[in-house]
Design an enzyme around this catalytic site. Structure first.
Site, mmCIF file in Angstrom:
data_model
loop_
_atom_site.group_PDB
_atom_site.id
_atom_site.type_symbol
_atom_site.label_atom_id
_atom_site.label_comp_id
_atom_site.label_asym_id
_atom_site.label_seq_id
_atom_site.Cartn_x
_atom_site.Cartn_y
_atom_site.Cartn_z
ATOM 1 N N TYR A 133 0.817 -1.217 0.000
ATOM 2 C CA TYR A 133 0.000 0.000 0.000
ATOM 3 C C TYR A 133 0.851 1.267 0.000
ATOM 4 O O TYR A 133 0.378 2.339 -0.381
ATOM 5 C CB TYR A 133 -0.944 0.015 1.198
ATOM 6 C CG TYR A 133 -1.939 -1.116 1.257
ATOM 7 C CD1 TYR A 133 -2.074 -2.038 0.214
ATOM 8 C CD2 TYR A 133 -2.746 -1.295 2.386
ATOM 9 C CE1 TYR A 133 -2.985 -3.073 0.291
ATOM 10 C CE2 TYR A 133 -3.662 -2.339 2.462
ATOM 11 C CZ TYR A 133 -3.772 -3.230 1.409
ATOM 12 O OH TYR A 133 -4.674 -4.260 1.483
ATOM 13 N N HIS A 193 0.884 -11.811 1.462
ATOM 14 C CA HIS A 193 -0.077 -11.093 0.608
ATOM 15 C C HIS A 193 -0.590 -11.960 -0.550
ATOM 16 O O HIS A 193 -1.782 -11.949 -0.858
ATOM 17 C CB HIS A 193 0.572 -9.821 0.058
ATOM 18 C CG HIS A 193 -0.411 -8.752 -0.285
ATOM 19 N ND1 HIS A 193 -0.203 -7.419 -0.035
ATOM 20 C CD2 HIS A 193 -1.637 -8.813 -0.852
ATOM 21 C CE1 HIS A 193 -1.244 -6.711 -0.441
ATOM 22 N NE2 HIS A 193 -2.119 -7.539 -0.948
#
Length: 380
Positions: A133, A193
């Site tokens: 992010y 992830h």
């Protein structure tokens, strides 16, 4: 098999000092009286303040879902993807005609610090973060400025594919950076992830060492298919994944996958719970929203929590943050839940398959190839 309904969901709710379970909340309504424009404005402000206060109280005492070790996980959190920063390889990233402050990202209108500060002021206490992010240092600034005790927060982060590919030392360095950026000495939850082929098992075992060292309370995975999870469990891991974070909404409701992970005791975190706003005008959503006097976002959010999934909405607007959180003061009927369950199409499943194949190698040295990608996975 039907998933967790509200009654069974609330039966599993756990109580902690920071997150107390609630079955519902009712927002007070102020009676309307003839009055001057100035008084109406003042009353509107007071009514809004009262509603905001009630909502914050509800979020501070939101229901929790127990992880397999009985750790209470807040049922709702604030997602920070594309908040203040848009990664260059994000699917929605587009070229900008203006000069960017970074060659690897697209600038956003508000900083992550501003947005997360708003989310914390509204009452969100679970923050969903990630290396990818690109905004954890800004999230950390908001946390520090808030003055909220660390014990009252639930912080989750994820390690990205590039770091996973580089191996244990890189993963360790990234965790240290995440902890420093967020201004904490531990994470409540740390996830892989994507299941990078040939690398994710070793990466997960590295996460296990962080638990033993006290740097991470719980670990888990994200975007794992059933087959990825089985590969992990068949290769000598010692700590079972606490969660699997996958896309879940009525338009991508993969029942067999969900039932499998439920059977394994793995809690499901839902990203794209609101489908990025792309389904707000769907006739079924609009009809149900009208029946309850709610917004489309609130119907999608309610479906998520009523199923027992961890609901992670995101927005850069404070009013939307408040709206998205108002999902504990009403219930959907069994018929409405069944109608929403039926919105997933074959095209949606096919699109998921394509995205999975693309993303497991994303941003690695094998990006753009199917090298090592599992071609046969449980899709639904």
């Amino acid at each position: 098999m039907r998933l967790l309904a509200l009654t069974s969901f609330l039966a599993t709710v756990q109580t902690t000092r920071a997150f107390r379970p609630i079955s519902s909340l009712r927002f007070s309504q102020t009676a309307k009286f003839p009055c001057s424009a100035a008084r109406r404005r003042n009353m509107s402000h007071l009514e809004s303040s009262s509603s905001s206060s009630t909502l914050k109280e509800a979020l501070l005492s939101c229901p929790t879902v127990p992880l397999y070790d009985h750790t209470p996980h807040p049922a709702i959190g604030f997602g920070t993807y594309k908040v203040g920063f848009i990664p260059a390889s994000a699917s929605s990233a587009v070229a900008s005609s203006s000069t960017s402050t970074s060659s690897s990202a697209t600038a956003a209108q508000r900083t992550a610090e501003e947005c997360v500060s708003d989310a914390l002021s509204v009452g969100y206490r679970f923050l969903e973060c990630a290396e990818f992010y690109g905004n954890e240092i800004e999230v950390g600034k908001a946390i520090q400025a808030s003055g909220i005790d660390r014990k009252d927060l639930f912080l989750c982060s994820k390690v990205w594919t590039t770091t996973i590919e580089k191996g244990p030392d890189a993963i360790r360095s990234q965790l240290d950076k995440t902890l420093q950026d967020l201004g904490t000495d531990y994470l409540d939850l740390y996830l892989i992830h994507w299941p990078v082929p040939g690398k994710h098992v070793e990466a997960y075992k590295t996460l296990e060492s962080f638990v033993k060292e006290g740097k991470v309370k719980n670990i888990g995975v994200s975007n794992y298919a059933v087959e990825d999870y089985k590969e992990l469990m068949e290769n000598g891991v010692e700590i079972k994944p606490a969660v699997n974070q996958i896309e879940i909404n009525p338009f991508l409701y993969r029942k067999n996958t969900i039932e499998f992970f439920k059977g394994e005791g793995v809690v499901l975190q839902s990203y794209r719970s609101l489908r990025d706003g792309k389904a707000f005008d769907d006739p079924t959503i609009v009809k149900i929203a009208k029946a309850h006097g709610k917004s489309s976002a609130q119907i999608l959010g309610r479906w998520c929590v009523q199923k027992g999934f961890i609901y992670i909405p995101k927005s850069v607007k404070k009013e939307r943050m408040m709206e998205n959180a108002q999902v504990f003061d009403f219930e959907l009927t069994d018929d409405e839940m069944a109608e929403l369950d039926g919105l997933t199409t074959d095209n949606a499943i096919a699109a998921f398959e394509g995205l999975y194949r693309k993303c497991v190698n994303r941003d690695t040295s094998k990006d753009g190839t199917l090298d090592g990608v599992k071609m046969e996975i449980t899709l639904d």
